[in-house]
Design a protein around this motif. Structure first.
Motif, PDB file in Angstrom:
ATOM      1  N   ASN A  49      48.358  29.706  81.192  1.00 59.65           N
ATOM      2  CA  ASN A  49      47.303  28.998  80.475  1.00 59.65           C
ATOM      3  C   ASN A  49      47.224  27.536  80.915  1.00 59.65           C
ATOM      4  N   GLU A  50      48.363  26.882  81.006  1.00 57.68           N
ATOM      5  CA  GLU A  50      48.391  25.466  81.402  1.00 57.68           C
ATOM      6  C   GLU A  50      47.961  25.284  82.859  1.00 57.68           C
ATOM      7  N   ILE A  51      48.341  26.220  83.719  1.00 54.19           N
ATOM      8  CA  ILE A  51      47.905  26.165  85.124  1.00 54.19           C
ATOM      9  C   ILE A  51      46.391  26.275  85.190  1.00 54.19           C
ATOM     10  N   CYS A  52      45.834  27.222  84.447  1.00 48.51           N
ATOM     11  CA  CYS A  52      44.377  27.414  84.451  1.00 48.51           C
ATOM     12  C   CYS A  52      43.655  26.185  83.911  1.00 48.51           C
ATOM     13  N   LYS A  53      44.215  25.571  82.883  1.00 46.72           N
ATOM     14  CA  LYS A  53      43.613  24.333  82.347  1.00 46.72           C
ATOM     15  C   LYS A  53      43.651  23.228  83.380  1.00 46.72           C
ATOM     16  N   ALA A  54      44.807  23.031  83.993  1.00 44.63           N
ATOM     17  CA  ALA A  54      44.986  21.934  84.951  1.00 44.63           C
ATOM     18  C   ALA A  54      44.108  22.107  86.183  1.00 44.63           C
ATOM     19  N   LEU A  55      43.930  23.354  86.621  1.00 49.18           N
ATOM     20  CA  LEU A  55      43.160  23.609  87.846  1.00 49.18           C
ATOM     21  C   LEU A  55      41.725  24.054  87.566  1.00 49.18           C
ATOM     22  N   ASP A  56      41.354  24.131  86.282  1.00 49.80           N
ATOM     23  CA  ASP A  56      40.018  24.560  85.880  1.00 49.80           C
ATOM     24  C   ASP A  56      39.642  25.858  86.590  1.00 49.80           C
ATOM     25  N   CYS A  57      40.465  26.886  86.348  1.00 47.32           N
ATOM     26  CA  CYS A  57      40.253  28.175  87.012  1.00 47.32           C
ATOM     27  C   CYS A  57      40.571  29.305  86.048  1.00 47.32           C
ATOM     28  N   GLN A  58      40.393  30.522  86.503  1.00 46.62           N
ATOM     29  CA  GLN A  58      40.683  31.722  85.729  1.00 46.62           C
ATOM     30  C   GLN A  58      41.996  32.343  86.227  1.00 46.62           C
ATOM     31  N   PRO A  59      42.700  33.107  85.375  1.00 49.88           N
ATOM     32  CA  PRO A  59      43.930  33.765  85.827  1.00 49.88           C
ATOM     33  C   PRO A  59      43.720  34.609  87.078  1.00 49.88           C
ATOM     34  N   GLY A  60      42.572  35.250  87.195  1.00 49.83           N
ATOM     35  CA  GLY A  60      42.271  36.077  88.364  1.00 49.83           C
ATOM     36  C   GLY A  60      42.127  35.283  89.650  1.00 49.83           C
ATOM     37  N   ASP A  61      41.914  33.975  89.528  1.00 49.41           N
ATOM     38  CA  ASP A  61      41.872  33.124  90.720  1.00 49.41           C
ATOM     39  C   ASP A  61      43.279  32.928  91.281  1.00 49.41           C
ATOM     40  N   ILE A  62      44.270  33.031  90.408  1.00 41.36           N
ATOM     41  CA  ILE A  62      45.659  32.761  90.776  1.00 41.36           C
ATOM     42  C   ILE A  62      46.431  34.042  91.081  1.00 41.36           C
ATOM     43  N   LEU A  63      46.173  35.088  90.290  1.00 40.17           N
ATOM     44  CA  LEU A  63      46.905  36.343  90.427  1.00 40.17           C
ATOM     45  C   LEU A  63      46.013  37.411  91.042  1.00 40.17           C
ATOM     46  N   GLU A  64      46.557  38.137  91.991  1.00 40.33           N
ATOM     47  CA  GLU A  64      45.805  39.174  92.680  1.00 40.33           C
ATOM     48  C   GLU A  64      46.674  40.422  92.823  1.00 40.33           C
ATOM     49  N   TYR A  65      46.083  41.581  92.555  1.00 34.64           N
ATOM     50  CA  TYR A  65      46.779  42.842  92.766  1.00 34.64           C
ATOM     51  C   TYR A  65      46.487  43.323  94.180  1.00 34.64           C
ATOM     52  N   VAL A  66      47.548  43.601  94.920  1.00 35.73           N
ATOM     53  CA  VAL A  66      47.422  44.128  96.279  1.00 35.73           C
ATOM     54  C   VAL A  66      48.249  45.401  96.356  1.00 35.73           C
ATOM     55  N   GLU A  67      47.600  46.482  96.742  1.00 35.59           N
ATOM     56  CA  GLU A  67      48.303  47.764  96.840  1.00 35.59           C
ATOM     57  C   GLU A  67      49.397  47.670  97.896  1.00 35.59           C
ATOM     58  N   ASP A  68      50.578  48.176  97.553  1.00 32.14           N
ATOM     59  CA  ASP A  68      51.688  48.201  98.506  1.00 32.14           C
ATOM     60  C   ASP A  68      51.341  49.132  99.661  1.00 32.14           C
TER      61      ASP A  68
END
Length: 77
Positions: A49-68
């Motif tokens: 939450n704090e990262i998203c506030k500081a960077l004005d972004c969404q969690p999906g901008d930071i976290l990505e699911y990549v199939e192994d």
């Protein structure tokens, strides 16, 4: 690991240094580095939450699911 942390990419887009983000979050540079380098095993929602506030972004901008990728050695012949 199937979850990739793209924190460094978002930081570049938002032109924020590691030092500035660590200070805004109140975490050590070492802990921020663990997040940036995909070494973290978990992240608290409060930290995300704090990262998203500081960077004005969404969690999906930071976290990505990549199939192994499958290991060819695991396939039956």
């Amino acid at each position: 690991m199937s979850i990739v942390v793209n924190l460094d990419v978002v930081m570049v887009k938002k032109k924020m240094s590691s030092t500035e983000l660590a200070n805004r979050l109140g975490i050590t540079m070492s802990n921020l580095s663990i997040l940036k380098n995909n070494k973290a095993k978990a992240i608290r929602f409060s930290t995300l939450n704090e990262i998203c506030k500081a960077l004005d972004c969404q969690p999906g901008d930071i976290l990505e699911y990549v199939e192994d990728e499958e290991d060819p050695r695991d396939q039956a012949e």
